[in-house]
Motif scaffolding. Structure first.
Motif, mmCIF file in Angstrom:
data_model
loop_
_atom_site.group_PDB
_atom_site.id
_atom_site.type_symbol
_atom_site.label_atom_id
_atom_site.label_comp_id
_atom_site.label_asym_id
_atom_site.label_seq_id
_atom_site.Cartn_x
_atom_site.Cartn_y
_atom_site.Cartn_z
ATOM 1 N N VAL A 628 70.832 44.711 109.341
ATOM 2 C CA VAL A 628 69.937 44.361 108.236
ATOM 3 C C VAL A 628 70.461 43.243 107.334
ATOM 4 O O VAL A 628 69.678 42.377 106.922
ATOM 5 N N PRO A 629 71.761 43.172 106.999
ATOM 6 C CA PRO A 629 72.207 42.065 106.144
ATOM 7 C C PRO A 629 71.914 40.691 106.742
ATOM 8 O O PRO A 629 71.784 39.704 106.010
ATOM 9 N N TYR A 630 71.783 40.638 108.051
ATOM 10 C CA TYR A 630 71.568 39.363 108.737
ATOM 11 C C TYR A 630 70.096 38.973 108.809
ATOM 12 O O TYR A 630 69.766 37.868 109.240
ATOM 13 N N LEU A 631 69.221 39.880 108.378
ATOM 14 C CA LEU A 631 67.795 39.534 108.367
ATOM 15 C C LEU A 631 67.491 38.415 107.373
ATOM 16 O O LEU A 631 66.556 37.636 107.569
ATOM 17 N N PHE A 632 68.276 38.315 106.303
ATOM 18 C CA PHE A 632 68.055 37.231 105.341
ATOM 19 C C PHE A 632 68.150 35.862 106.015
ATOM 20 O O PHE A 632 67.423 34.934 105.672
ATOM 21 N N ASN A 633 69.066 35.732 106.984
ATOM 22 C CA ASN A 633 69.162 34.472 107.736
ATOM 23 C C ASN A 633 67.840 34.143 108.411
ATOM 24 O O ASN A 633 67.399 32.994 108.425
ATOM 25 N N ARG A 634 67.209 35.157 108.975
ATOM 26 C CA ARG A 634 65.968 34.958 109.722
ATOM 27 C C ARG A 634 64.767 34.707 108.808
ATOM 28 O O ARG A 634 63.750 34.160 109.252
#
Length: 770
Positions: A628-634
């Protein structure tokens, strides 16, 4: 009770091939996470559930102290316990569900012979002993402790064997005893032991579901541990104890830990001088007088194939009684494995956390292939392979997210081994699908989804292809057809959200494999089914919602999407609902667009408690949220990925017994930290896209495997990095400006340098989706 104090690693007293004080192995603290305390965790899942004992990378043998037989305690150890039951040759790391292994339990004792272990409440009632807590030391490949019975116990290992060094007090009745029935989570149901000469014994221990173990028998673990053990002191006064266990007695965890069962063990017949015995509950002992500080050693090889295999494993690996020599080799193995990633910068604590995470990520999937290439097959017969090493303990639901993607970078050959192990297992068992959580050839059925399909799709996409692709695709297709949303388009209650979302993702993985296999019909079929996640999105609630078997919505709870176990396994809908890794764009559209989703995600993180222990928001203690923390990248806000991955690294990982906020889960919890601390992590295994985030360290160098990579190494430099300068301002890849917040796997394996310039304020331009 809290154990927040730092635990220092034991320092070796000899030199390895590298200066130990500066080597990667010197930063390993095996006590990190070595607690199952539910009181400290605040939830029944407990904490890290690691073990502190001696091991080598992906080795068959782990010799570790055991303090408890079972419960939700797979490692058999918890730091707060005040007595030790013995030192077992096999362990599991970071899992619950009653656990398993903990076989071949060795204990040095003095005085009266006890045939039962006793209890934590009454250690003097059995062969267990209290310990001097301040004496307990652990480092990579080594463990030692001083026991209340005045014996100092030390242990170290080779891949298939181990050696224990006991320093006894002056005593007329000293002893080494081995509980052959002992098993975490239950008992071995049948054992055999034979004295083969004046210094050696051998035999086996059969563990079946009737004896509990994994899932208290529901995990279907069925294996035999063979052993060959040798003693430095001759077997002049030895024997066997044998408890008479009635045929109609249950033998699972609750049974064997009952007062009635333990009383029967305590009254076991002691058969002095007996040199060969079969039985339902056996132990072996050898007694001798000792002088003050007399050293007695025992070494043993194990095998899951045969006694001959165990004997051969020991003979090839530990040829003499040089304990320190074996220890040195273990340290060398760890330094070679851990040096696949070198880090500069960061605090000492961060280096300890990082290299201990590397260490924990390199325990499983372990080898169960003997030194001669033979391994136990799923059909119960020995098999032989020169093309791959058979591996076991595939904690699929956990490790497909971070652990296997990490290994695809630093140990791609292991990924090939694991895929071959899963394929061969399906063939040997006559199953036409892949297991999701394998333990010693068991199709345990633990957890959900089709994680093996994810691992295969990820490996294939990355060029890791040392297996039969046609068979891999066939088994993957069969798996998602057997366990999936199917044409119905969803999976009903009780865990409708978790099942539907995870099945949709592995349908997407199957589609990628179908395309690779040239099966366009299969590609279209599974790609269509990968959109099934949309079928359980309730627009009136703006979130995913479980359905019953007829397709009707289940009642919406008063807690809304914060309701634990509402359609979601070990989580709530707020946590599980973010799992659409293969179609983040489609997910965001359903949820109201990127801006709304970003705001919701910020709320998700902002309400997470500071210590990141088990909670209803970003619950790092459990796997569903790890991407989930990496969804901001997307979603066009990469600075928030940078902010929150650094926060998780600093708040959820520490150099302490309670240094893991949740179960280690066979390498997953540690692998997340390793990747995130390096500045790389996938959202969607099966895609070669790796998200870029803020590294913990100033410089990270990854050694690449020349069999799988074009480059020699890949380096990530974080210029001006600090605890305050966590935001990427600009980047260069191999000297050229780079504005993507992601990098392709092929660019990593090509070798080169990714340079990140860091600052203390978010950059709203670097890496932003155009």
């Amino acid at each position: 009770m809290k154990f927040k104090t730092l635990i220092s690693c034991c320092l070796v007293v000899f030199c390895s091939t590298t200066n130990f004080a500066q080597s990667p192995a010197s930063f390993v603290n095996p006590f990190i996470g070595a607690s199952t305390s539910t009181a400290a965790a605040g939830v029944y899942h407990g904490l890290g559930k690691t073990f502190p004992g001696a091991d080598v990378p992906f080795g068959m043998v782990q010799i570790s102290p055991n303090t408890i037989t079972g419960g939700d305690n797979a490692p058999g150890y918890s730091y707060e316990h005040t007595s030790i039951e013995g030192f077992a040759f096999t362990q599991m790391s970071g899992a619950g569900w009653n656990g398993d292994l903990g076989n071949f339990l060795v204990m040095p004792t003095t005085g009266k012979l006890h045939t039962s272990s006793g209890t934590l409440k009454d250690p003097v009632g059995g062969y267990r002993s209290g310990l001097v807590k301040s004496s307990e030391k652990a480092s990579a490949g080594y463990y030692s402790v001083s026991l209340a019975n005045k014996v100092k116990a030390e242990m170290t290992v080779a891949p298939h064997s181990g050696i224990l060094r006991f320093t006894f007090p002056q005593n007329k009745q000293s002893r080494i005893q081995i509980d052959l029935a002992r098993r975490v989570g239950g008992t071995s149901v049948l054992q055999y032991v034979k004295v083969v000469n004046s210094h050696a014994i051998e035999g086996w221990m059969k563990c079946t579901p009737e004896g509990g173990g994994w899932g208290d028998g529901e995990g279907h673990a069925d294996y035999t541990v063979y052993f060959h053990a040798e003693f430095s002191k001759p077997l002049k006064n030895q024997g066997v104890w044998s408890a008479d266990i009635p045929d109609n007695w249950g033998r699972k965890l609750e049974d064997v830990t009952s007062a009635k069962y333990q009383s029967r063990i305590a009254q076991a017949a002691i058969l002095k001088g007996v040199k060969e015995k079969h039985g339902k509950h056996l132990g072996f002992y050898t007694e001798f007088a000792t002088k003050a500080n007399e050293v007695v050693l025992m070494k043993a090889g194990i095998s899951f194939v045969s006694i001959e295999g165990a004997r051969n494993n020991l003979a090839k690996e530990i040829t003499d009684w040089n304990f320190d020599g074996v220890y040195k080799q273990a340290v060398d193995l760890w330094n070679a494995a851990l040096s696949k990633v070198t880090v500069d910068g960061g605090s000492r604590e961060e280096k300890v956390v990082f290299y201990t995470a590397m260490y924990h990520s390199m325990l499983d999937p372990r080898i169960i292939t003997d030194v001669d290439g033979r391994y136990p097959g799923g059909d119960g017969k020995p098999h032989y392979s020169t093309t791959f090493k058979k591996r076991t303990i595939f904690s699929g639901w956990d490790v497909f997210r971070s652990q296997m993607p990490l290994q695809s970078i630093i140990n791609p050959g292991l990924v090939n081994d694991e895929i071959n192990s899963l394929i061969s297992l399906a063939q040997e068992k006559g199953r036409n699908y892949l297991e999701r959580w394998e333990l010693l050839n068991a199709y345990s059925g633990c957890m959900l989804g089709n994680p093996a399909v994810s691992v295969i799709a990820d490996a294939y996409a990355k060029g890791i292809r040392g297996y039969d692709m046609n068979k891999a695709y066939e088994l993957s297709a069969n798996s998602v057809d057997k366990f999936g949303n199917g044409e119905k388009g969803f999976t009903p209650e009780p865990l409708s959200i978790s099942y539907t979302l995870e099945y949709a993702y592995t349908d997407w993985c199957a589609a990628q494999l179908a395309k690779a296999a040239g099966n366009m019909q299969g590609y279209e079929k599974y790609l269509r089914r990968s959109a099934s996640y949309k079928n359980i999105f309730d627009e009136s609630k703006g979130w995913f919602r479980p359905k019953d078997k007829d397709g009707n919505w289940l009642p919406w709870p008063s807690e809304g999407r914060l309701k634990q176990w509402y359609g979601s396994i070990e989580s709530n809908p707020y946590q599980q609902g973010w799992f659409v890794p293969h179609d983040v764009e489609g997910m965001a559209k359903l949820m109201g667009g990127n801006a709304k989703v970003i705001a919701d995600l910020e709320n998700f993180f902002d309400k997470t408690p500071q210590d990141m222990m088990w909670n209803d928001y970003y619950n790092h203690a459990n796997e569903p949220v790890h991407h989930v923390p990496y969804l901001f990248n997307r979603l066009g806000a990469p600075w928030l990925t940078q902010k929150w991955t650094r926060a998780v690294c600093s708040r959820a990982y520490h150099n302490s017994v309670e240094g893991l906020v949740g179960n280690e889960d066979v390498g997953q919890m540690s692998a997340w930290y390793i990747l995130s601390a390096m500045g790389l992590h996938p959202v969607c295994p099966g895609s070669t896209r790796q998200e870029i985030t803020s590294p913990v360290f100033n410089k990270i160098t990854i050694k690449l495997d020349s069999k799988y990579a074009k480059g020699k190494d890949f380096t990530i430099i974080a210029q001006n990095n600090s605890p305050q300068n966590i935001y990427i301002q600009s980047a260069e890849l191999n000297g050229k400006p780079y504005n993507n917040c992601f990098i392709d796997y092929k660019d990593i394996t090509a070798g080169g340098t990714l340079k990140l310039v860091m600052g203390n304020t978010p950059s709203h331009t670097w890496g932003v989706i155009k």
